[in-house]
Design an enzyme around this catalytic site. Sequence first.
Site, PDB file in Angstrom:
ATOM      1  N   LYS A 184       1.537  -3.386   8.949  1.00 16.18           N
ATOM      2  CA  LYS A 184       2.654  -2.438   8.971  1.00 16.18           C
ATOM      3  C   LYS A 184       3.918  -3.151   9.414  1.00 16.18           C
ATOM      4  CE  LYS A 184      -0.082   1.690   9.779  1.00 16.18           C
ATOM      5  NZ  LYS A 184      -0.163   2.965  10.486  1.00 16.18           N
ATOM      6  N   VAL A 202       3.829  -0.652   4.377  1.00 18.08           N
ATOM      7  CA  VAL A 202       2.466  -1.030   4.736  1.00 18.08           C
ATOM      8  C   VAL A 202       1.905  -1.896   3.622  1.00 18.08           C
ATOM      9  CG1 VAL A 202       0.154  -0.236   5.370  1.00 18.08           C
ATOM     10  CG2 VAL A 202       2.154   1.127   5.993  1.00 18.08           C
ATOM     11  N   LEU A 220       0.815  -1.212   0.000  1.00 20.45           N
ATOM     12  CA  LEU A 220       0.000   0.000   0.000  1.00 20.45           C
ATOM     13  C   LEU A 220       0.845   1.257   0.000  1.00 20.45           C
ATOM     14  CD1 LEU A 220      -2.767  -1.002   2.590  1.00 20.45           C
ATOM     15  CD2 LEU A 220      -2.991  -0.883   0.101  1.00 20.45           C
ATOM     16  N   ASP A 280       2.078  13.324  12.796  1.00 18.94           N
ATOM     17  CA  ASP A 280       2.193  13.340  11.338  1.00 18.94           C
ATOM     18  C   ASP A 280       0.807  13.518  10.711  1.00 18.94           C
ATOM     19  OD1 ASP A 280       3.547  13.342   8.940  1.00 18.94           O
ATOM     20  OD2 ASP A 280       3.582  11.156   8.742  1.00 18.94           O
ATOM     21  N   GLY A 313       8.199   3.867   2.924  1.00 18.16           N
ATOM     22  CA  GLY A 313       9.074   5.006   3.149  1.00 18.16           C
ATOM     23  C   GLY A 313      10.349   4.516   3.781  1.00 18.16           C
ATOM     24  N   GLY A 314      11.155   5.463   4.239  1.00 21.10           N
ATOM     25  CA  GLY A 314      12.424   5.085   4.837  1.00 21.10           C
ATOM     26  C   GLY A 314      12.273   4.350   6.154  1.00 21.10           C
ATOM     27  N   MET A 315      11.076   4.401   6.745  1.00 20.60           N
ATOM     28  CA  MET A 315      10.886   3.818   8.070  1.00 20.60           C
ATOM     29  C   MET A 315      10.132   2.495   8.058  1.00 20.60           C
ATOM     30  SD  MET A 315      12.416   6.106   9.800  1.00 20.60           S
ATOM     31  CE  MET A 315      12.851   7.850   9.751  1.00 20.60           C
TER      32      MET A 315
END
Length: 413
Positions: free
Chosen positions: A41, A26, A18, A136, A21-23
Amino acid sequence: MLPPSTILQNRYRVLRELGHGGMGVVYEALDQRLNCIVALKETIAGNNDEGRRAFEREASLLGNLRHPAMPKVMDYFSEAGRDYLVMEFIPGHDLAELLEIRGGPFPESEVLRWADELLRVLEYLHGQKPPILHRDIKPSNLKLTKQGEIFLIDFGLAKGSAGQMPTLVTNRSVRGFTAVYASLEQIHGDGTDPRSDLYSLGATLYQLLTGVPPIAAPTRFNAIEDERPDPLPPIEALNSNTSAGVARAIHQSMAISRRQRPSSATEMLKILSAAAATDSGESAKDQRQREEAETVVINQVGDSPSPERLSEGLLVSGILRIDRTRHEVRVGDALVELTRTEFDLLYLLASNPGRVFTRNDLVKTIRKDSYAGDARMIDSHINRLRNKIEENPEEPRFVLTVWGVGYKFSESQ
């Protein structure tokens, strides 16, 4: 990155990615045990035992949170050096996608409705001990379902190192935010508090009302420090249909100094409500009186459940209680979780006992025509509502079906 059809825990089958990112990543996945779609996640924890324990503590904390505008945490686990959080999958478009599809701002009335619901989510999160910060908030983290329900998603559990989920920590800041929506203190790493979330929400509302992203806080700060005008364009200059009072309230939440912002989500909610009431010609006092009058209590005992309008809350055992000012429903002593659509349907029907509403009537009446579904979806909302408030949904006592016509709230037991 996991390929499609990967099976985790002998239970979750990955369907597709879905986002990433860098972290972390999902995925949309199928829970093969319950046969339902979930959001999975993934974050890399490595061999850091302290980080994994922190992940488990925070996942357990989030698992105990319950709010109609938040996806539920259903499970968490670790596998092959990665931590996974299993959450309720929310279908629909996020507001960033809808902004692009629309090609322009949303109506003020719709944005204010979302603001009301999101501020109540923040009241709930910030009221936890210790307070939980989202850190966020932005259009792409707000999802709108086909039924018109708004959800605050992505609590950033993948942010930071070793899965420690620092988005839930109030006394330090890390990277992982989106700059144009983040407060100056968050960007500078000076520590965040509930007012930092209010800045992000204000920046989000700014874009929803104007159709353009706000100017980043550091750029604004530098201009102000150089004794130049704040480069953030006024909302009214970008959208003349925005009420002046509402625009002022949003700009206040985006103050560079957190001391100049509302002190809490509750205060911001009051400021926005008063601004909207003033701009519509209704005084704050009149608005409070109207909201107090909208508390409806329905007695479950005796021969007549006809609604009694009260000017204050009522605590009585053995009742179905609908409190519109708090957006709260209780059956006896139990708090019942309803979606916004379910609540609106129940409130409308209970306010008019005995009156028969067709499905089209309900679609046109609830939320002042802002309901995003159609008449065919009313039945499913009514069924879910009955499952939550009726002792026996097959033989309802409150919300009755008028076959071939629609629904009504019972006039007698």
